[in-house]
Design an enzyme around this catalytic site. Structure first.
Site, PDB file in Angstrom:
ATOM      1  N   SER A 180       0.852  -1.184   0.000  1.00  0.00           N
ATOM      2  CA  SER A 180       0.000   0.000   0.000  1.00  0.00           C
ATOM      3  C   SER A 180       0.886   1.231   0.000  1.00  0.00           C
ATOM      4  O   SER A 180       2.037   1.188   0.475  1.00  0.00           O
ATOM      5  CB  SER A 180      -0.896   0.002   1.240  1.00  0.00           C
ATOM      6  OG  SER A 180      -1.546   1.257   1.395  1.00  0.00           O
ATOM      7  N   TYR A 208      -3.016  -0.967  10.269  1.00  0.00           N
ATOM      8  CA  TYR A 208      -2.905  -1.288   8.845  1.00  0.00           C
ATOM      9  C   TYR A 208      -1.573  -0.791   8.279  1.00  0.00           C
ATOM     10  O   TYR A 208      -0.859  -1.519   7.587  1.00  0.00           O
ATOM     11  CB  TYR A 208      -4.070  -0.671   8.084  1.00  0.00           C
ATOM     12  CG  TYR A 208      -4.080  -0.983   6.607  1.00  0.00           C
ATOM     13  CD1 TYR A 208      -4.547  -2.200   6.139  1.00  0.00           C
ATOM     14  CD2 TYR A 208      -3.615  -0.053   5.669  1.00  0.00           C
ATOM     15  CE1 TYR A 208      -4.558  -2.499   4.780  1.00  0.00           C
ATOM     16  CE2 TYR A 208      -3.616  -0.331   4.324  1.00  0.00           C
ATOM     17  CZ  TYR A 208      -4.083  -1.556   3.877  1.00  0.00           C
ATOM     18  OH  TYR A 208      -4.075  -1.839   2.532  1.00  0.00           O
TER      19      TYR A 208
END
Length: 242
Positions: free
Chosen positions: A142, A165
């Site tokens: 990401s 995350y």
């Protein structure tokens, strides 16, 4: 399955994972579509079968070692080798909580899927990847997994502060480099990709890109030739900063 090159995409029942599975099948591969939920997974498989693509369902929960072991046994029995592994499965539990209020159980659960899952799957499927010769492993990272981007005020990712995350994706980059160093002498290339700001269930479908657009880099890195890179972080514009 046919005698074609084999690929496995985890978390393939929806979103980017489904788009990656479609793209690899369109590129001529036989694709195992991994999902922990059989009903959803088989529904996704039917969608691609109806498009004339060579796919099948593989039940796999990346957070469950027994499940991953069974999945690897299934692929070993029916295919004997795995040419491409895309570790795509991932979760965000509660993005609204600031780091100071993040629940430890949520942090552990996020790492179990986003970090330990790719490690677990890669280790368990490694004999099949070695058997393929010149296999490719792609980790779904990401933009928030880049320390450079999350600290750059000009980057969209600097406004994101999901501690569990984000840290799981930062750590995944280090895992990618570790596997790449070990497996390079075997001709196995390992890279991490960031799909961009994609519309998925993880962000309530508010991203700027479609899943098909977000899948492009992962598909490209899955299909790189022997002269392609390993141990890198890539996005739609090429190599990204760590």
């Amino acid at each position: 399955m046919s005698g074609k090159r084999q690929a496995l995409v985890t978390g393939a029942n929806k979103g980017i994972g489904l788009a990656i599975a479609r793209g690899l099948a369109q590129a001529g591969m036989s694709v195992w579509m991994g999902a922990r939920d059989r009903t959803r997974g088989e529904a996704a498989v039917k969608t691609l079968l109806d498009e004339g693509l060579d796919v099948r369902f593989l039940e796999i929960d990346v957070a469950d070692e027994s499940s991953v072991h069974r999945a690897a046994d299934t692929v070993a029995l029916e295919a004997g080798a795995l040419h491409v592994l895309v570790n795509n499965a991932g979760i965000i539990i509660d993005p609204k909580l600031p780091p100071s209020e993040a629940r430890m159980e949520d942090i552990k659960a996020t790492f179990e899927v986003n970090l330990y899952g790719p490690i677990r799957v890669t280790q368990m499927f490694l004999p099949l990847l070695k058997a393929a010769g010149g296999a490719r492993i792609v980790m779904m990272g990401s933009g928030v997994g880049s320390l450079a981007l999350i600290t750059d005020p000009t980057s969209i990712y600097s406004s994101v502060n999901f501690m569990d995350y984000t840290t799981s994706k930062v750590a995944l980059s280090a895992v990618t480099v570790a596997f790449a160093k070990e497996l390079e002498p075997l001709g196995i290339k390992v890279n991490v990709v960031e799909p961009g700001n994609v519309q998925t269930d993880l962000n309530d479908n508010v991203g700027a890109l479609t899943p098909d657009e977000g899948a492009v880099t992962a598909i490209r890195m899955s299909l790189i030739g022997d002269d392609g890179p390993t141990g890198g972080f890539f996005g739609s514009h090429g190599r990204q900063p760590w």
